[in-house]
Design a protein around this motif. Structure first.
Motif, PDB file in Angstrom:
ATOM      1  N   ALA A 210     -19.556  63.352 -44.578  1.00 57.37           N
ATOM      2  CA  ALA A 210     -20.190  62.640 -43.466  1.00 57.37           C
ATOM      3  C   ALA A 210     -19.145  62.194 -42.441  1.00 57.37           C
ATOM      4  N   LEU A 211     -17.965  61.820 -42.920  1.00 55.47           N
ATOM      5  CA  LEU A 211     -16.891  61.414 -42.013  1.00 55.47           C
ATOM      6  C   LEU A 211     -16.413  62.603 -41.178  1.00 55.47           C
ATOM      7  N   ILE A 226     -22.497  60.152 -31.389  1.00 60.81           N
ATOM      8  CA  ILE A 226     -21.573  59.394 -32.225  1.00 60.81           C
ATOM      9  C   ILE A 226     -22.323  58.290 -32.968  1.00 60.81           C
ATOM     10  N   SER A 227     -23.191  57.572 -32.261  1.00 62.52           N
ATOM     11  CA  SER A 227     -23.959  56.492 -32.893  1.00 62.52           C
ATOM     12  C   SER A 227     -24.862  57.029 -33.991  1.00 62.52           C
ATOM     13  N   SER A 232     -25.692  57.952 -39.861  1.00 59.18           N
ATOM     14  CA  SER A 232     -25.868  58.929 -40.942  1.00 59.18           C
ATOM     15  C   SER A 232     -24.820  58.722 -42.035  1.00 59.18           C
ATOM     16  N   PHE A 233     -23.618  58.351 -41.640  1.00 62.10           N
ATOM     17  CA  PHE A 233     -22.566  58.040 -42.620  1.00 62.10           C
ATOM     18  C   PHE A 233     -23.024  56.912 -43.539  1.00 62.10           C
ATOM     19  N   HIS A 234     -23.551  55.853 -42.935  1.00 61.74           N
ATOM     20  CA  HIS A 234     -23.982  54.701 -43.733  1.00 61.74           C
ATOM     21  C   HIS A 234     -25.213  55.044 -44.586  1.00 61.74           C
ATOM     22  N   MET A 235     -26.076  55.903 -44.040  1.00 63.49           N
ATOM     23  CA  MET A 235     -27.220  56.348 -44.829  1.00 63.49           C
ATOM     24  C   MET A 235     -26.773  57.147 -46.044  1.00 63.49           C
ATOM     25  N   THR A 236     -25.707  57.911 -45.895  1.00 60.93           N
ATOM     26  CA  THR A 236     -25.162  58.673 -47.018  1.00 60.93           C
ATOM     27  C   THR A 236     -24.710  57.745 -48.130  1.00 60.93           C
ATOM     28  N   LEU A 237     -24.073  56.641 -47.740  1.00 62.15           N
ATOM     29  CA  LEU A 237     -23.644  55.654 -48.734  1.00 62.15           C
ATOM     30  C   LEU A 237     -24.835  55.137 -49.525  1.00 62.15           C
ATOM     31  N   VAL A 238     -25.897  54.777 -48.827  1.00 61.32           N
ATOM     32  CA  VAL A 238     -27.091  54.243 -49.494  1.00 61.32           C
ATOM     33  C   VAL A 238     -27.758  55.318 -50.354  1.00 61.32           C
ATOM     34  N   ALA A 239     -27.842  56.534 -49.828  1.00 63.28           N
ATOM     35  CA  ALA A 239     -28.536  57.615 -50.543  1.00 63.28           C
ATOM     36  C   ALA A 239     -27.844  57.966 -51.850  1.00 63.28           C
ATOM     37  N   ALA A 280     -11.739  53.620 -44.087  1.00 68.40           N
ATOM     38  CA  ALA A 280     -11.420  52.446 -44.903  1.00 68.40           C
ATOM     39  C   ALA A 280     -12.542  52.131 -45.887  1.00 68.40           C
ATOM     40  N   LEU A 281     -13.782  52.381 -45.493  1.00 66.39           N
ATOM     41  CA  LEU A 281     -14.905  52.165 -46.409  1.00 66.39           C
ATOM     42  C   LEU A 281     -14.829  53.122 -47.600  1.00 66.39           C
TER      43      LEU A 281
END
Length: 313
Positions: A210-211, A226-227, A232-239, A280-281
């Motif tokens: 995702a990054l 970009i937004s 989508s990056f954060h959604m990947t974390l949750v998924a 960093a996340l």
């Protein structure tokens, strides 16, 4: 309820509740079972146990009812159903899979949602049922249902005697959205860590992919892309926490957050800064330490909410 009518009722429920591609096969099975029953029917007419067996009449009644009600809404005779099935098999069409079916209200809701997110529909703009229905060439019922979905997602508001209008997000609303995002992302991260090293590796691998997509969007330089890729990056974390209800809840928050970002047209950090912040996340998650991950997520989203609610001097 007699035996034959019970069979009719149960077969109708069975086929009506099946997927479209399964219905013809189920109808064929009903027909095949009915044929031998018809031959036995005469011998069993006077048997005391005959009442307990599904007769040919009962099964064929099920067959006729099922084909008329469940075959895509068309009235099809038993012979016609078998002929249709044979022709499909011979033509190779049997390989076709049923298309994903989306209701009219869902399609309307999706289109309106995207227009709100992109800013095509402005805050406070009225969304009249009649006008939308007339423009789309549909009845008002699916439009009403679509608007109700958007009300539940808090992208529009319904006011008595004023109808439905596009929501206006206040700074307080934005902080609530990002507070909820923080809670869901932190919980998802903790669940990933609890899944052990394997789950952590799968999550970090997915986030690195995702990054990469976010990095490509930054190079193209389109702020809205970009937004979208950022969310989508954060959604990947949750998924990757493998909790569908967390994903559903986060999807609503993502739409609200993206709407705010696009409306406010906040100047995004530099491309390098965006990539570093999200990298960093990933690094925090890779440590496997709960406190480190939760702090990284909280700090990241707090900065984002501050940027959205602080007017440039």
């Amino acid at each position: 309820m007699s035996s034959q009518y019970g069979v009719s009722f149960m077969m109708c429920l069975l086929v009506y509740g099946s997927e479209p591609e399964e219905r013809v096969e189920l109808v064929r099975v009903v027909s095949d079972v009915g044929e031998p029953s018809r031959q036995r029917h005469g011998d069993e007419r006077n048997s005391r146990t005959a009442d307990c067996r599904p007769s040919a009449t009962g099964l064929l009644t099920s067959y006729n009812v099922v084909t008329k009600i469940c075959m895509c809404g068309d009235s099809v005779s038993p012979r016609g159903a078998r002929r249709w099935e044979r022709n499909v098999a011979e033509s190779g069409l049997s390989r076709l899979k049923a298309l994903e079916r989306t209701s009219t209200s869902d399609r309307i809701s999706s289109e309106l949602r995207q227009m709100i997110i992109e800013g095509a529909l402005l805050p406070g703009e009225q969304l009249g049922e009649a006008r939308i229905a007339d423009q789309l060439g549909v009845s008002r019922a699916p439009v009403r249902e679509a608007l109700q979905q958007l009300v539940q997602q808090k992208l529009v508001v319904a006011t008595r005697n004023k109808g439905v209008s596009v929501v206006t997000f206040t700074p307080s609303d934005i902080w609530e959205i990002y507070d909820a995002r923080c809670a869901i992302e932190s919980h998802a991260a903790v669940r990933i860590l609890e899944g052990g090293p394997g789950a952590r590796v799968r999550a970090t691998d997915a986030l690195r992919t995702a990054l990469g997509a976010l990095s490509a969007a930054v190079k193209r330089g389109d702020p809205r892309e970009i937004s979208t890729t950022d969310l989508s990056f954060h959604m990947t974390l949750v998924a990757t926490a493998d909790n569908s209800r967390l994903v559903d809840a986060y999807s609503i928050l993502s739409a609200q957050a993206l709407t705010c970002i696009n409306r406010l047209e906040i100047v995004l950090p530099s491309g390098e800064e965006i990539i570093d912040d999200h990298g960093a996340l990933i690094d925090a998650l890779a440590t496997g330490e709960r406190d480190v991950v939760v702090k990284a997520i909280t700090d990241h989203l707090t900065v984002a909410a501050t940027n959205l609610t602080t007017r440039p001097a």
